[in-house]
Motif scaffolding. Structure first.
Motif, short mmCIF file in Angstrom:
data_model
loop_
_atom_site.label_atom_id
_atom_site.label_comp_id
_atom_site.label_asym_id
_atom_site.label_seq_id
_atom_site.Cartn_x
_atom_site.Cartn_y
_atom_site.Cartn_z
N ARG A 119 49.56 57.69 43.56
CA ARG A 119 48.19 57.74 43.02
C ARG A 119 48.07 57.03 41.67
O ARG A 119 47.06 56.38 41.40
N SER A 120 49.07 57.11 40.83
CA SER A 120 48.97 56.53 39.49
C SER A 120 49.25 55.03 39.45
O SER A 120 49.07 54.40 38.41
N LEU A 121 49.68 54.45 40.55
CA LEU A 121 49.95 53.01 40.56
C LEU A 121 48.65 52.23 40.45
O LEU A 121 47.75 52.39 41.26
N LYS A 122 48.56 51.41 39.44
CA LYS A 122 47.32 50.64 39.18
C LYS A 122 47.65 49.17 38.95
O LYS A 122 46.90 48.46 38.29
N ASP A 123 48.77 48.68 39.46
CA ASP A 123 49.23 47.33 39.19
C ASP A 123 48.37 46.24 39.82
O ASP A 123 48.27 45.15 39.30
N GLY A 124 47.77 46.52 40.95
CA GLY A 124 47.00 45.50 41.67
C GLY A 124 45.61 45.33 41.11
O GLY A 124 45.22 45.94 40.11
N LYS A 125 44.86 44.46 41.77
CA LYS A 125 43.46 44.28 41.41
C LYS A 125 42.65 44.14 42.69
O LYS A 125 43.17 43.79 43.74
N VAL A 126 41.38 44.46 42.59
CA VAL A 126 40.50 44.35 43.74
C VAL A 126 40.39 42.88 44.13
O VAL A 126 40.15 42.02 43.28
N ALA A 127 40.58 42.60 45.40
CA ALA A 127 40.45 41.23 45.88
C ALA A 127 39.00 40.78 45.71
O ALA A 127 38.07 41.57 45.89
N ASP A 128 38.83 39.52 45.38
CA ASP A 128 37.47 39.02 45.16
C ASP A 128 37.18 37.77 46.00
O ASP A 128 36.41 36.91 45.61
N LEU A 129 37.81 37.70 47.17
CA LEU A 129 37.60 36.55 48.05
C LEU A 129 36.17 36.48 48.58
O LEU A 129 35.69 35.42 48.92
N THR A 130 35.53 37.63 48.68
CA THR A 130 34.14 37.68 49.13
C THR A 130 33.38 38.64 48.21
O THR A 130 33.99 39.52 47.58
N PRO A 131 32.07 38.51 48.14
CA PRO A 131 31.29 39.44 47.31
C PRO A 131 31.47 40.89 47.75
O PRO A 131 31.53 41.79 46.92
N GLN A 132 31.60 41.12 49.06
CA GLN A 132 31.77 42.48 49.56
C GLN A 132 33.07 43.10 49.05
O GLN A 132 33.11 44.27 48.70
N MET A 133 34.13 42.31 49.06
CA MET A 133 35.41 42.83 48.59
C MET A 133 35.38 43.09 47.09
O MET A 133 35.94 44.07 46.60
N ALA A 134 34.73 42.21 46.34
CA ALA A 134 34.67 42.35 44.87
C ALA A 134 33.94 43.62 44.45
O ALA A 134 34.16 44.13 43.35
N LYS A 135 33.09 44.16 45.32
CA LYS A 135 32.31 45.37 45.01
C LYS A 135 33.09 46.67 45.22
O LYS A 135 32.63 47.74 44.86
N VAL A 136 34.26 46.59 45.82
CA VAL A 136 35.03 47.80 46.13
C VAL A 136 35.46 48.49 44.84
O VAL A 136 35.97 47.86 43.91
N ASP A 137 35.23 49.79 44.77
CA ASP A 137 35.60 50.59 43.61
C ASP A 137 37.12 50.71 43.55
O ASP A 137 37.74 51.29 44.44
N PRO A 138 37.75 50.22 42.47
CA PRO A 138 39.22 50.26 42.39
C PRO A 138 39.77 51.68 42.23
O PRO A 138 40.98 51.89 42.40
N GLU A 139 38.92 52.63 41.95
CA GLU A 139 39.37 54.02 41.81
C GLU A 139 39.44 54.74 43.16
O GLU A 139 39.99 55.84 43.24
#
Length: 152
Positions: free
Chosen positions: A16-36
Motif C-alpha cells: 500500500r505504501s509504495l508510491k514509486d510509479g506515476k499515473v500513465a498519461d498516454l491518453t486523457p482517460q488514463m491521465a485522469k486516474v486518481d493515483p491514490e
C-alpha cells in the motif's frame, strides 16, 4: 480460502505504501486516474472471488483489453489456431512497438498481437459489430462502467 485471503491481505497492506510509479498519461482517460486508488480483485479458477480496496472504482482498462480479447478468441477458435498467427514469446520491446518475428507478432499482449486477435475474432463482421460482440461476451466478467473510449 481463508489462508489464501490472509496472505493476499498481508501483501496488499505491505504494498500500500509504495508510491514509486506515476499515473500513465498516454491518453486523457488514463491521465485522469486518481493515483491514490488502490485495489486488488482475484477470481480463482473454481470461481471464488476476493477483493480489497477500491475494487469497485471504474478505471480505463487500456491494454488489458488484449488479455480479454485473447481469452475470447482462444475460446472461440482454439489456442492452436490463434498461435498459427501470433507467437508466444516475449519480444523485449515496449508493448506498443510494431515488431514482428517470422512475420508474426511476438505475442498476443503486444499491440501487433492485439490487432491480429481483432482480425481473427469474427472476421465476417465489420469492426463495430466485432466491438459489440466483444463487449457482449466479456461484459459479464468486467463491470460495464469500465468500458469507455479507451478500449477502442
Amino acid at each position: 480460502m481463508e489462508e489464501f485471503s490472509s496472505i493476499i491481505k498481508e501483501i496488499f497492506e505491505e504494498c500500500r505504501s509504495l508510491k514509486d510509479g506515476k499515473v500513465a498519461d498516454l491518453t486523457p482517460q488514463m491521465a485522469k486516474v486518481d493515483p491514490e486508488k488502490y485495489a486488488i480483485s482475484i477470481c480463482t479458477i473454481d470461481g471464488q472471488r476476493f477483493s480489497m480496496g477500491d475494487s469497485k472504482s471504474a478505471f480505463p482498462i487500456q491494454d488489458f483489453n488484449r488479455v480479454l480479447l485473447y481469452a475470447l478468441t482462444c475460446t472461440e477458435k482454439s489456442v492452436d489456431f490463434v498461435h498459427k498467427y501470433i507467437g508466444k514469446e516475449p519480444s523485449g520491446s515496449a508493448g506498443e512497438a510494431l515488431n514482428l518475428k517470422n512475420k508474426k507478432p511476438h505475442n498476443p499482449l503486444l499491440l501487433t498481437g492485439g490487432l491480429t486477435l481483432a482480425s481473427l475474432m469474427k472476421p465476417s463482421l465489420c469492426f463495430s459489430e466485432r466491438f459489440e460482440y466483444f463487449l457482449k461476451n466479456v461484459s459479464s466478467s468486467v463491470a460495464m462502467s469500465t468500458w469507455d473510449s479507451t478500449i477502442l
